[in-house]
Design an enzyme around this catalytic site. Sequence first.
Site, PDB file in Angstrom:
ATOM      1  CB  THR A 104      41.682 -39.144  49.777  1.00 15.61           C
ATOM      2  OG1 THR A 104      40.340 -39.209  49.331  1.00 15.61           O
ATOM      3  CG2 THR A 104      42.377 -37.955  49.193  1.00 15.61           C
ATOM      4  NE  ARG A 150      31.803 -36.881  45.777  1.00 12.08           N
ATOM      5  CZ  ARG A 150      32.890 -37.093  46.504  1.00 12.08           C
ATOM      6  NH1 ARG A 150      33.939 -37.705  45.990  1.00 12.08           N
ATOM      7  NH2 ARG A 150      32.942 -36.697  47.748  1.00 12.08           N
ATOM      8  CB  VAL A 151      34.035 -33.136  41.241  1.00 10.94           C
ATOM      9  CG1 VAL A 151      35.410 -32.584  41.600  1.00 10.94           C
ATOM     10  CG2 VAL A 151      33.981 -33.512  39.765  1.00 10.94           C
ATOM     11  N   GLY A 152      34.750 -34.488  44.285  1.00 13.36           N
ATOM     12  CA  GLY A 152      34.927 -34.193  45.709  1.00 13.36           C
ATOM     13  C   GLY A 152      35.888 -33.041  45.924  1.00 13.36           C
ATOM     14  CB  THR A 204      41.823 -37.282  53.451  1.00 14.63           C
ATOM     15  OG1 THR A 204      41.118 -38.505  53.249  1.00 14.63           O
ATOM     16  CG2 THR A 204      42.476 -37.320  54.820  1.00 14.63           C
ATOM     17  N   GLY A 232      34.173 -35.400  51.333  1.00 16.09           N
ATOM     18  CA  GLY A 232      34.494 -34.285  50.451  1.00 16.09           C
ATOM     19  C   GLY A 232      33.464 -33.183  50.440  1.00 16.09           C
TER      20      GLY A 232
END
Lengths: 303, 303
Positions: free
Chosen positions: B169, B197-199, B220, B223
């Site tokens: 990231t 998938r969302v972090g 960072t 997540g």
Amino acid sequence: MNRRRFPVVLLVHGGAGGVRAGGPQLRTIGRVLEEGYARLENGAAALDVVESAIRALEDSGLFNAGRGGRLQLDGHLRLDASLMEGEGLRAGAVAGIEGIRNPVSAARRVLESSPHVLLAGEGAGRFARFHRLAGMGPHSSRQKRLHQKALRAGPDWMGKYRTLFGTGTVGAAALDRSGTLSAGASTGGIGLMLPGRVGDSPLIGAGVYADNRSAAVSMTGEGESIIRAGLAREIAFRMRLGAAPRAAATVSLREMRERIGGAAGGLFLGADGAFALVHTTAFMIGGYRSGRREKISDRFLRV
Amino acid sequence: MNRRRFPVVLLVHGGAGGVRAGGPQLRTIGRVLEEGYARLENGAAALDVVESAIRALEDSGLFNAGRGGRLQLDGHLRLDASLMEGEGLRAGAVAGIEGIRNPVSAARRVLESSPHVLLAGEGAGRFARFHRLAGMGPHSSRQKRLHQKALRAGPDWMGKYRTLFGTGTVGAAALDRSGTLSAGASTGGIGLMLPGRVGDSPLIGAGVYADNRSAAVSMTGEGESIIRAGLAREIAFRMRLGAAPRAAATVSLREMRERIGGAAGGLFLGADGAFALVHTTAFMIGGYRSGRREKISDRFLRV
């Protein structure tokens, strides 16, 4: 089972806004509270009771969640939900899920059966189908009729459509016998909204938070303001620092309104069983039950 | 323009993890810092400088963001990004966006040109194309080769793949001459991850937060742990209550690690110009510039 006996508490909401609750909505809230509270008294886990309460509200079709959810601008029904438990800070959520009857149970699956917290869009639906969650039937003729009517309503469609569909988001917060807190929420978002818009409900820390060291929180209202203020996380942290639920919620909600506008309300439950239902909107449909204290209404503490 | 002259500050990171930075990565961070800092000195807005810094890191292809992003399990490149400015708490974010070269600029568009904060999936891409943001070229042969190699690597693919792709990231935080804070982040997420998938990076309050009354934060690392701990919002609130950036970040990061595990790091910048770069991981690639204080490295304060 923990030997210490905590008071059990169940809080439920069916959305905050400018619209009064109808009889069927209040009766549904009452039934959900009664069933869930009995389970908590019998030792059920807060996470299970919160999930079941939200499932029942989704299935009722009377709220903007599950099969009652509002259609997005393109006529699709995309739903958001989340769940969190406060012992291990475990959380699961789905955003923009389609074709699944109970988004809150998809969130539960993400919590239990994936290393992730949030699944969005097509991937969320695929995950739920893989786990054999029940599918959603076609949109009701009422949903389609209202969607068409709203599209034809012109510039003021949003107000009309919102009113036609009643209030909003549903959510619950619970404290169980073992002293564990849990919170969750489920919504169809804003009627006719831009496809792909995600509000606060599936966002851990925005719409929902649960931490045994601080609080269980479930928000409802204007999602964008709730996200920008980081309300659930902030209010939980204020409670961790010692603020009472009512004071913590009042300060944060007022600060949001003064600084960026936006109307909201929510359920605020501490690890000691103290709680408050607070809203800046004219109404918030909901109820609470703890020992002999019980109320089912469309007005709580308005600030 | 505000008459009071604030010290300008720019902080940048290129991911926290177990991998040392390569020369090209450090040189890119150095160039981004130099350009962005010069603009801040000339009176540019923090939000503009944070967006430009992240764009340059996305375009470099050297980090897990933009065209350098990791492919998901199904071979698609879905990217996440967010931006927030601390004067009006304005925020924009995209999750799982495909085919757009600079996700951080899509987040900027959501902030500027929509009433929403977060757009996810197909709807996010459609919105960005409507606003004529530049498209992404096809995956590089290196990306495809590494993806195939990782799929063949068997049970330990995740470790191998992560290493092959370097760290992660990217993010930035800035304080401008007018005293406004801004923060942002952009990522390809976890290599080979479950589609959808969302972090933490696109989640306001989890991976990113900016509030002139408290702090600008860009996180960072892992997540899911960052989301569950609600790190950006919590650390910003601790700073609002008076904690120094270093102390606030250290307490919250250690508490996360002790309670739920997970490794992370981030940029923490106060409204008075005080700042810290703190990580629990072995390394965090990044840099800072404020007056004569400058450092570009893969180690800062490890806690």
